[in-house]
Design a protein around this motif. Structure first.
Motif, PDB file in Angstrom:
ATOM      1  N   GLY A   1       0.810  -1.214   0.000  1.00 18.55           N
ATOM      2  CA  GLY A   1       0.000   0.000   0.000  1.00 18.55           C
ATOM      3  C   GLY A   1       0.844   1.265   0.000  1.00 18.55           C
ATOM      4  O   GLY A   1       0.520   2.246  -0.678  1.00 18.55           O
ATOM      5  N   ALA A   2       1.943   1.262   0.744  1.00 19.68           N
ATOM      6  CA  ALA A   2       2.822   2.436   0.781  1.00 19.68           C
ATOM      7  C   ALA A   2       3.482   2.678  -0.576  1.00 19.68           C
ATOM      8  O   ALA A   2       3.596   3.827  -1.030  1.00 19.68           O
ATOM      9  CB  ALA A   2       3.878   2.246   1.868  1.00 19.68           C
ATOM     10  N   VAL A   3       3.901   1.613  -1.246  1.00 22.39           N
ATOM     11  CA  VAL A   3       4.517   1.762  -2.578  1.00 22.39           C
ATOM     12  C   VAL A   3       3.488   2.287  -3.573  1.00 22.39           C
ATOM     13  O   VAL A   3       3.784   3.180  -4.382  1.00 22.39           O
ATOM     14  CB  VAL A   3       5.125   0.417  -3.047  1.00 22.39           C
ATOM     15  CG1 VAL A   3       5.478   0.458  -4.521  1.00 22.39           C
ATOM     16  CG2 VAL A   3       6.343   0.069  -2.216  1.00 22.39           C
ATOM     17  N   ALA A   4       2.262   1.737  -3.536  1.00 24.96           N
ATOM     18  CA  ALA A   4       1.218   2.216  -4.452  1.00 24.96           C
ATOM     19  C   ALA A   4       0.881   3.678  -4.184  1.00 24.96           C
ATOM     20  O   ALA A   4       0.706   4.466  -5.125  1.00 24.96           O
ATOM     21  CB  ALA A   4      -0.027   1.343  -4.315  1.00 24.96           C
TER      22      ALA A   4
ATOM     23  N   THR B   1       5.966  10.570  -5.669  1.00 29.05           N
ATOM     24  CA  THR B   1       7.141  10.686  -4.812  1.00 29.05           C
ATOM     25  C   THR B   1       8.108   9.516  -4.982  1.00 29.05           C
ATOM     26  O   THR B   1       9.216   9.555  -4.445  1.00 29.05           O
ATOM     27  CB  THR B   1       6.731  10.761  -3.330  1.00 29.05           C
ATOM     28  OG1 THR B   1       5.961   9.607  -3.002  1.00 29.05           O
ATOM     29  CG2 THR B   1       5.907  12.011  -3.066  1.00 29.05           C
ATOM     30  N   LEU B   2       7.727   8.522  -5.729  1.00 30.79           N
ATOM     31  CA  LEU B   2       8.598   7.383  -5.977  1.00 30.79           C
ATOM     32  C   LEU B   2       9.529   7.744  -7.125  1.00 30.79           C
ATOM     33  O   LEU B   2       9.080   8.132  -8.193  1.00 30.79           O
ATOM     34  CB  LEU B   2       7.756   6.151  -6.325  1.00 30.79           C
ATOM     35  CG  LEU B   2       8.403   4.797  -6.199  1.00 30.79           C
ATOM     36  CD1 LEU B   2       8.827   4.537  -4.748  1.00 30.79           C
ATOM     37  CD2 LEU B   2       7.451   3.701  -6.628  1.00 30.79           C
ATOM     38  N   PRO B   3      10.847   7.667  -6.924  1.00 31.25           N
ATOM     39  CA  PRO B   3      11.771   8.083  -7.988  1.00 31.25           C
ATOM     40  C   PRO B   3      11.630   7.191  -9.230  1.00 31.25           C
ATOM     41  O   PRO B   3      11.518   5.971  -9.136  1.00 31.25           O
ATOM     42  CB  PRO B   3      13.156   7.924  -7.371  1.00 31.25           C
ATOM     43  CG  PRO B   3      12.981   7.296  -6.039  1.00 31.25           C
ATOM     44  CD  PRO B   3      11.537   7.206  -5.738  1.00 31.25           C
ATOM     45  N   GLY B   4      11.603   7.815 -10.388  1.00 32.60           N
ATOM     46  CA  GLY B   4      11.543   7.083 -11.652  1.00 32.60           C
ATOM     47  C   GLY B   4      10.148   6.699 -12.086  1.00 32.60           C
ATOM     48  O   GLY B   4       9.989   6.011 -13.089  1.00 32.60           O
TER      49      GLY B   4
END
Length: 186
Positions: free
Chosen positions: A21-24, A31-34
């Motif tokens: 859930g945090a990654v999604a 905010t996730l690089p790339g």
């Protein structure tokens, strides 16, 4: 599984779900690089491959989903069974053929209590089994009526223990019998 193993399993499952859930969330907020938050979740190449393997890809996902659902159902059923459905003490014997016979210790003690209580001179009986299965220690307490003949009750207890040993194929390593005589009513 032990209680500690169940707690560890549920902790790992919870951490995996929180991490997913945090990654999604990080990907959707940009905010996730790339990762571009406006980009499609699946690339055109992945969609083309999915369509190429059309009936088999859907079947594979359905089978994997069913296996996950079955695993989740079994895990949830074991958790909801609770302590009333678990076998606390068991008597386990190897059989002549491959396999084992397992009996809850509560069933065995209840059967011996019923057998002991069958004598009219026995008002109450209590049985505790301890030790390893082939030669358990048997602790018996019988409360007798005031007019119970001691010799008759002694023979009844020994007969009940012999029947127990013959039925369970366990010879008691230690037999402790305590008899208490209740006072006669005035």
């Amino acid at each position: 599984m032990t209680n500690a193993a169940h707690r560890l399993l549920w902790t790992v499952i919870a951490l995996l779900l929180v991490a997913g859930g945090a990654v999604a969330l990080a990907a959707s907020l940009g905010t996730l690089p790339g990762v571009d938050p406006a980009a499609a979740l699946l690339s055109a190449d992945v969609v083309d491959r999915w369509r190429t393997a059309a009936p088999w890809s859907t079947l594979a996902v359905a089978v994997v989903g069913a296996l996950f659902a079955l695993a989740g159902q079994r895990l949830l059923a074991r958790e909801l069974r609770g302590p009333g459905g678990t076998l606390r003490g068991t008597l386990s014997h190897p059989g002549r053929r491959p396999g084992r016979t397992r009996l809850p210790a509560d069933v065995l003690t209840d059967a011996l209590v019923r057998d002991l209580s069958g004598n009219p001179g026995v008002r109450r009986a209590r049985v505790v089994l301890t030790g390893p299965a082939p030669h358990p220690d048997v602790w018996i307490r019988v409360d007798l009526t005031a007019d119970a003949p001691a010799a008759g009750v002694r023979e009844h207890v020994h007969a009940a223990v012999r029947r127990f040993a013959a039925t369970t194929h366990c010879q008691p390593a230690h037999l402790d019998v305590t008899a208490r005589i209740e006072p006669a009513p005035q």
